[in-house]
Motif scaffolding. Structure first.
Motif, PDB file in Angstrom:
ATOM      1  N   GLU A 260       7.283   5.054   9.849  1.00  0.00           N
ATOM      2  CA  GLU A 260       6.973   3.640  10.068  1.00  0.00           C
ATOM      3  C   GLU A 260       5.462   3.390  10.086  1.00  0.00           C
ATOM      4  N   GLN A 261       4.692   4.357  10.588  1.00  0.00           N
ATOM      5  CA  GLN A 261       3.240   4.221  10.563  1.00  0.00           C
ATOM      6  C   GLN A 261       2.672   4.477   9.164  1.00  0.00           C
ATOM      7  N   LEU A 262       3.365   5.308   8.385  1.00  0.00           N
ATOM      8  CA  LEU A 262       2.909   5.595   7.031  1.00  0.00           C
ATOM      9  C   LEU A 262       2.981   4.358   6.142  1.00  0.00           C
ATOM     10  N   GLY A 263       3.960   3.491   6.375  1.00  0.00           N
ATOM     11  CA  GLY A 263       4.043   2.251   5.599  1.00  0.00           C
ATOM     12  C   GLY A 263       2.842   1.356   5.826  1.00  0.00           C
ATOM     13  N   LEU A 264       2.385   1.263   7.088  1.00  0.00           N
ATOM     14  CA  LEU A 264       1.196   0.473   7.391  1.00  0.00           C
ATOM     15  C   LEU A 264      -0.037   1.064   6.716  1.00  0.00           C
ATOM     16  N   ILE A 265      -0.144   2.402   6.718  1.00  0.00           N
ATOM     17  CA  ILE A 265      -1.295   3.057   6.079  1.00  0.00           C
ATOM     18  C   ILE A 265      -1.301   2.785   4.570  1.00  0.00           C
ATOM     19  N   ASN A 266      -0.124   2.838   3.944  1.00  0.00           N
ATOM     20  CA  ASN A 266      -0.041   2.563   2.504  1.00  0.00           C
ATOM     21  C   ASN A 266      -0.449   1.122   2.180  1.00  0.00           C
ATOM     22  N   THR A 267      -0.047   0.185   3.039  1.00  0.00           N
ATOM     23  CA  THR A 267      -0.426  -1.212   2.821  1.00  0.00           C
ATOM     24  C   THR A 267      -1.940  -1.388   2.917  1.00  0.00           C
ATOM     25  N   ILE A 268      -2.529  -0.742   3.915  1.00  0.00           N
ATOM     26  CA  ILE A 268      -3.989  -0.822   4.054  1.00  0.00           C
ATOM     27  C   ILE A 268      -4.675  -0.193   2.843  1.00  0.00           C
ATOM     28  N   TYR A 269      -4.142   0.936   2.368  1.00  0.00           N
ATOM     29  CA  TYR A 269      -4.741   1.618   1.218  1.00  0.00           C
ATOM     30  C   TYR A 269      -4.667   0.753  -0.044  1.00  0.00           C
ATOM     31  N   ARG A 270      -3.521   0.134  -0.292  1.00  0.00           N
ATOM     32  CA  ARG A 270      -3.387  -0.727  -1.465  1.00  0.00           C
ATOM     33  C   ARG A 270      -4.299  -1.952  -1.366  1.00  0.00           C
ATOM     34  N   SER A 271      -4.438  -2.494  -0.159  1.00  0.00           N
ATOM     35  CA  SER A 271      -5.327  -3.650   0.032  1.00  0.00           C
ATOM     36  C   SER A 271      -6.777  -3.280  -0.266  1.00  0.00           C
ATOM     37  N   ILE A 272      -7.179  -2.074   0.152  1.00  0.00           N
ATOM     38  CA  ILE A 272      -8.548  -1.628  -0.119  1.00  0.00           C
ATOM     39  C   ILE A 272      -8.772  -1.466  -1.625  1.00  0.00           C
ATOM     40  N   ILE A 273      -7.769  -0.964  -2.346  1.00  0.00           N
ATOM     41  CA  ILE A 273      -7.892  -0.832  -3.808  1.00  0.00           C
ATOM     42  C   ILE A 273      -8.098  -2.214  -4.453  1.00  0.00           C
ATOM     43  N   ILE A 274      -7.320  -3.179  -4.001  1.00  0.00           N
ATOM     44  CA  ILE A 274      -7.445  -4.542  -4.555  1.00  0.00           C
ATOM     45  C   ILE A 274      -8.831  -5.108  -4.271  1.00  0.00           C
ATOM     46  N   VAL A 275      -9.305  -4.895  -3.048  1.00  0.00           N
ATOM     47  CA  VAL A 275     -10.633  -5.398  -2.686  1.00  0.00           C
ATOM     48  C   VAL A 275     -11.717  -4.721  -3.527  1.00  0.00           C
ATOM     49  N   CYS A 276     -11.580  -3.423  -3.764  1.00  0.00           N
ATOM     50  CA  CYS A 276     -12.571  -2.704  -4.581  1.00  0.00           C
ATOM     51  C   CYS A 276     -12.587  -3.233  -6.020  1.00  0.00           C
ATOM     52  N   VAL A 277     -11.404  -3.505  -6.586  1.00  0.00           N
ATOM     53  CA  VAL A 277     -11.353  -4.062  -7.941  1.00  0.00           C
ATOM     54  C   VAL A 277     -12.004  -5.449  -7.978  1.00  0.00           C
TER      55      VAL A 277
ATOM     56  N   ARG B 227     -16.509 -16.330 -10.552  1.00  0.00           N
ATOM     57  CA  ARG B 227     -16.632 -15.679  -9.244  1.00  0.00           C
ATOM     58  C   ARG B 227     -15.699 -16.326  -8.217  1.00  0.00           C
ATOM     59  N   PHE B 228     -15.602 -17.646  -8.276  1.00  0.00           N
ATOM     60  CA  PHE B 228     -14.689 -18.336  -7.365  1.00  0.00           C
ATOM     61  C   PHE B 228     -13.240 -17.927  -7.642  1.00  0.00           C
ATOM     62  N   VAL B 229     -12.875 -17.831  -8.930  1.00  0.00           N
ATOM     63  CA  VAL B 229     -11.507 -17.449  -9.288  1.00  0.00           C
ATOM     64  C   VAL B 229     -11.216 -16.022  -8.836  1.00  0.00           C
ATOM     65  N   ILE B 230     -12.176 -15.096  -8.993  1.00  0.00           N
ATOM     66  CA  ILE B 230     -11.976 -13.698  -8.592  1.00  0.00           C
ATOM     67  C   ILE B 230     -11.749 -13.600  -7.089  1.00  0.00           C
ATOM     68  N   ILE B 231     -12.545 -14.308  -6.309  1.00  0.00           N
ATOM     69  CA  ILE B 231     -12.370 -14.270  -4.850  1.00  0.00           C
ATOM     70  C   ILE B 231     -11.006 -14.831  -4.459  1.00  0.00           C
ATOM     71  N   ALA B 232     -10.627 -15.950  -5.086  1.00  0.00           N
ATOM     72  CA  ALA B 232      -9.331 -16.563  -4.748  1.00  0.00           C
ATOM     73  C   ALA B 232      -8.171 -15.635  -5.111  1.00  0.00           C
ATOM     74  N   LEU B 233      -8.228 -15.004  -6.288  1.00  0.00           N
ATOM     75  CA  LEU B 233      -7.153 -14.090  -6.695  1.00  0.00           C
ATOM     76  C   LEU B 233      -7.102 -12.859  -5.800  1.00  0.00           C
ATOM     77  N   THR B 234      -8.260 -12.334  -5.425  1.00  0.00           N
ATOM     78  CA  THR B 234      -8.282 -11.152  -4.560  1.00  0.00           C
ATOM     79  C   THR B 234      -7.631 -11.456  -3.211  1.00  0.00           C
ATOM     80  N   ILE B 235      -7.985 -12.582  -2.612  1.00  0.00           N
ATOM     81  CA  ILE B 235      -7.386 -12.962  -1.323  1.00  0.00           C
ATOM     82  C   ILE B 235      -5.881 -13.178  -1.479  1.00  0.00           C
ATOM     83  N   THR B 236      -5.470 -13.790  -2.600  1.00  0.00           N
ATOM     84  CA  THR B 236      -4.041 -14.061  -2.809  1.00  0.00           C
ATOM     85  C   THR B 236      -3.241 -12.775  -2.949  1.00  0.00           C
ATOM     86  N   VAL B 237      -3.747 -11.805  -3.721  1.00  0.00           N
ATOM     87  CA  VAL B 237      -3.020 -10.546  -3.934  1.00  0.00           C
ATOM     88  C   VAL B 237      -2.970  -9.724  -2.652  1.00  0.00           C
ATOM     89  N   VAL B 238      -4.061  -9.713  -1.890  1.00  0.00           N
ATOM     90  CA  VAL B 238      -4.055  -8.994  -0.606  1.00  0.00           C
ATOM     91  C   VAL B 238      -3.044  -9.628   0.348  1.00  0.00           C
TER      92      VAL B 238
END
Length: 379
Positions: free
Chosen positions: A88-105, A144-155
């Motif tokens: 159950e804790q591993l699922g939270l870690i995976n979500t955080i990891y995927r969110s960080i990947i999206i933010v980096c992109v 730049r505005f579109v990129i920020i909006a899409l990043t927040i939406t996907v996260v």
């Protein structure tokens, strides 16, 4: 003693082997991060700079910091995965990891759009305005505005937020916002019309019913124009989008046109000679464009013969144009002096008509008769 014994038993019961392997994984990836920064990235950059375009080079520069950050996160993530962590804790870690990947992109794409990448340079080169085009910074801000909006939406989607409801809420909120901010939205779309149709660019001299001056900047809401009095006028884009715009900077040559009035006492031969000499002077002058030169006796005005001059200078610079105009005026005056032709002043002639002598005698006799008749009536 029981407390120390329990603590020692817990300490020995820890998965030291798994923790050691996890630390070794993190250490290896950390060392790889150092090697990537010091050697691999420079090696790849050296080959990227030899490519015919700069897109790949600018992309690497934009993603350098996000990649370094991601490698550090990857080391921590792999080390954590090797540890015996509950599911159950591993699922939270995976979500955080995927969110960080999206933010980096999103971080890398934001850097790529913010810098003067070759992508925008190529677009600028293909446009008539070149590097001065206002579309490039306008498009960069919008992306730049579109990129920020899409990043927040996907996260938000990764964290199981209801994006459909969010989008629907944006639709209703957008409708309310549009009704409350009609002027702001009309200025925004007016700015889009200006930068897409490109009636002017930065540095152009424009004239509208609202303002005249040099364009300094265009934003989402307004356009800044520096007037010839050196004041800065901020004009809403909605106003400019609905007005006729004269772009004087697009002139290839600049017009000089005026009338020269000469006295009516000037003979026909002198008029013909003056017109011929002025036209020859303009044809021979190096600063005058030879494509269209008109010197004609235009009309017989109220107090003068009017000679019409219509020609263009090769330069469009304001000060140089004034210098040439002064030279032409002086040359015209010189020709008039040499031909002994005077410039006419605005004047008006008054003619007083005199009646015949018998008219005044009859008028006086009639006056005497009226006087005698009045005296008889009085008596």
């Amino acid at each position: 003693m029981d407390y120390l014994y329990n603590w020692w038993y817990w300490f020995l019961d820890l998965p030291w082997i798994d923790m050691g392997i996890a630390f070794a994984i993190f250490l290896l990836i950390f060392i790889f991060r150092k090697i990537f920064t010091a050697y691999l990235f420079r090696f790849v950059m050296r080959f990227a700079k030899k490519s015919p375009t700069d897109i790949f080079t600018n992309m690497l520069v934009a993603f350098e910091k996000p990649i370094r950050f991601f490698i550090g996160v990857l080391g921590i993530y792999l080390a954590i995965l090797y540890l015996p962590i509950p599911r159950e804790q591993l699922g939270l870690i995976n979500t955080i990891y995927r969110s960080i990947i999206i933010v980096c992109v999103g971080w890398g794409l934001f850097n790529f759009v913010s810098t003067s990448s070759s992508l925008f340079d190529k677009i600028s080169e293909k446009m008539e305005d070149g590097e001065d085009s206002m579309l490039i910074p306008f498009l960069s801000k919008l992306l730049r505005f579109v990129i920020i909006a899409l990043t927040i939406t996907v996260v938000a989607y990764e964290w199981d937020y209801d994006i459909n409801g969010f989008i629907a809420g944006l639709g209703l909120g957008g409708l309310a916002f549009a009704l409350a901010a009609q002027d702001t939205l009309s200025n925004f779309f007016g700015g889009i019309i200006i930068v897409t149709e490109r009636p002017f660019k930065n540095g152009d001299w424009i004239e509208t019913p609202t303002v005249e001056g040099i364009v300094e900047d265009i934003s989402f809401r307004s356009t800044k124009v520096r007037t010839f009095e050196d004041s800065l006028v901020t004009v809403p884009n909605r106003t400019l989008a609905h007005e006729a715009i004269t772009n004087w900077s697009e002139m290839d040559k600049r017009l000089i046109s005026f009338n020269v009035g000469v006295e009516y006492a000037t003979s026909r031969k002198k008029l013909e000679r003056v017109v011929e000499r002025i036209e020859d002077m303009l044809q021979e002058h190096e600063d005058i464009d030879k494509e269209l030169i008109i010197v004609k006796l235009n009309e017989m005005g109220a107090s003068s013969y009017n000679i019409f001059l219509y020609f263009f200078t090769k330069t469009t610079a304001w000060v140089e144009w004034f210098d040439i105009k002064q030279k032409m005026n002086l040359e015209v005056i010189k020709i008039l002096e040499e031909e002994e032709v005077n410039i006419a002043f605005p004047s008006r002639s008054m003619y007083v008509e005199r009646y015949p002598e018998d008219f005044y005698a009859a008028l006086e006799d009639n006056h005497l008769k009226k006087t005698t008749r009045k005296e008889t009536v009085d008596e």
